[in-house]
Write an enzyme that holds these catalytic residues in place. Structure first.
Site, PDB file in Angstrom:
ATOM      1  N   GLY A  46     -72.683 -17.812  31.357  1.00  0.00           N
ATOM      2  CA  GLY A  46     -71.859 -18.099  30.193  1.00  0.00           C
ATOM      3  C   GLY A  46     -71.632 -19.587  30.073  1.00  0.00           C
ATOM      4  O   GLY A  46     -71.644 -20.314  31.069  1.00  0.00           O
ATOM      5  N   GLN A  51     -67.942 -27.337  27.330  1.00  0.00           N
ATOM      6  CA  GLN A  51     -68.566 -27.694  28.611  1.00  0.00           C
ATOM      7  C   GLN A  51     -69.755 -28.637  28.443  1.00  0.00           C
ATOM      8  O   GLN A  51     -70.235 -29.203  29.418  1.00  0.00           O
ATOM      9  CB  GLN A  51     -68.999 -26.431  29.367  1.00  0.00           C
ATOM     10  N   CYS A  94     -67.911 -21.427  37.920  1.00  0.00           N
ATOM     11  CA  CYS A  94     -67.950 -22.119  36.640  1.00  0.00           C
ATOM     12  C   CYS A  94     -68.935 -23.276  36.726  1.00  0.00           C
ATOM     13  O   CYS A  94     -68.920 -24.018  37.709  1.00  0.00           O
ATOM     14  CB  CYS A  94     -66.547 -22.625  36.305  1.00  0.00           C
ATOM     15  N   LEU A  95     -69.757 -23.421  35.701  1.00  0.00           N
ATOM     16  CA  LEU A  95     -70.732 -24.506  35.695  1.00  0.00           C
ATOM     17  C   LEU A  95     -70.047 -25.872  35.688  1.00  0.00           C
ATOM     18  O   LEU A  95     -70.634 -26.857  36.121  1.00  0.00           O
ATOM     19  CB  LEU A  95     -71.666 -24.380  34.484  1.00  0.00           C
ATOM     20  N   HIS A 136     -63.375 -15.537  30.472  1.00  0.00           N
ATOM     21  CA  HIS A 136     -63.560 -16.839  31.121  1.00  0.00           C
ATOM     22  C   HIS A 136     -63.970 -17.889  30.084  1.00  0.00           C
ATOM     23  O   HIS A 136     -63.397 -18.986  30.030  1.00  0.00           O
ATOM     24  CB  HIS A 136     -64.628 -16.687  32.214  1.00  0.00           C
ATOM     25  N   GLU A 137     -64.954 -17.559  29.247  1.00  0.00           N
ATOM     26  CA  GLU A 137     -65.462 -18.525  28.268  1.00  0.00           C
ATOM     27  C   GLU A 137     -64.473 -18.762  27.125  1.00  0.00           C
ATOM     28  O   GLU A 137     -64.331 -19.895  26.657  1.00  0.00           O
ATOM     29  CB  GLU A 137     -66.831 -18.083  27.722  1.00  0.00           C
ATOM     30  N   HIS A 140     -62.042 -21.247  28.159  1.00  0.00           N
ATOM     31  CA  HIS A 140     -62.550 -22.617  28.007  1.00  0.00           C
ATOM     32  C   HIS A 140     -62.234 -23.159  26.618  1.00  0.00           C
ATOM     33  O   HIS A 140     -61.867 -24.323  26.467  1.00  0.00           O
ATOM     34  CB  HIS A 140     -64.066 -22.678  28.214  1.00  0.00           C
TER      35      HIS A 140
END
Length: 172
Positions: A46, A51, A94-95, A136-137, A140
């Protein structure tokens, strides 16, 4: 398609609240394609636009398993309209916080309204990994990180570690 550089903790950009998208056009579709390319390259499941430094309400997800055909999904202006009382716990990463994982408890199922890649209104009833990934996304897009769900002490340690790493990288 272009692989975009990822924004990494402690960059304050990650705490910005993303702006709603007014219209789905060729530029937005190109952004979605670039985000998917970036997510697959990372590799991740994701990615929210913030990000990659774009404060707009769009995210991409692909929760297909390794070896399965890719199933990229684009969510524009996603909004959780219902979440279950039942909870589930997943180990999240997380990226934007590379190589750090923690167990996070979230609603087990969610209903999300969004616009698809063509600008059509959609609703998805999600459970399991997709539900966790969507939450989660979407967090963000609201300037919330998964580390906000862990203890203050652990969160402060993670932020300190990434702040130190960022300072070391700038010194090089």
């Amino acid at each position: 398609m272009t692989i975009k550089p990822l924004i990494i903790l402690p960059d304050p950009v990650l705490r910005q609240v993303s702006k709603p998208i007014e219209r789905v056009d060729a530029d937005l579709k190109r952004l979605a394609d670039d985000m998917l390319e970036t997510m697959y390259d990372a590799p991740g499941i994701g990615l929210a636009a913030i990000q990659v430094g774009v404060p707009r309400r769009i995210l991409v997800i692909d929760v297909s398993r390794e070896g399965e055909e890719k199933q990229p999904q684009v969510f524009i202006n996603p909004k959780i309209v219902r979440s279950s009382d039942e909870r589930s716990v997943y180990e999240e990463g997380c990226l934007s916080i590379p190589d750090y994982y923690a167990e996070v408890e979230r609603p087990a199922t969610v209903s999300v309204e969004y616009l698809d890649r063509d600008g059509k209104e959609q609703t998805v009833e999600a459970d399991g990994l997709l539900a966790t990934c969507l939450q989660h996304e979407i967090d963000h897009l609201n300037g919330v990180l998964f580390i906000d769900y862990i203890s203050r002490l652990k969160r402060e340690m993670v932020i300190k570690k990434f702040t130190k790493a960022a300072k070391s990288a700038k010194a090089l």
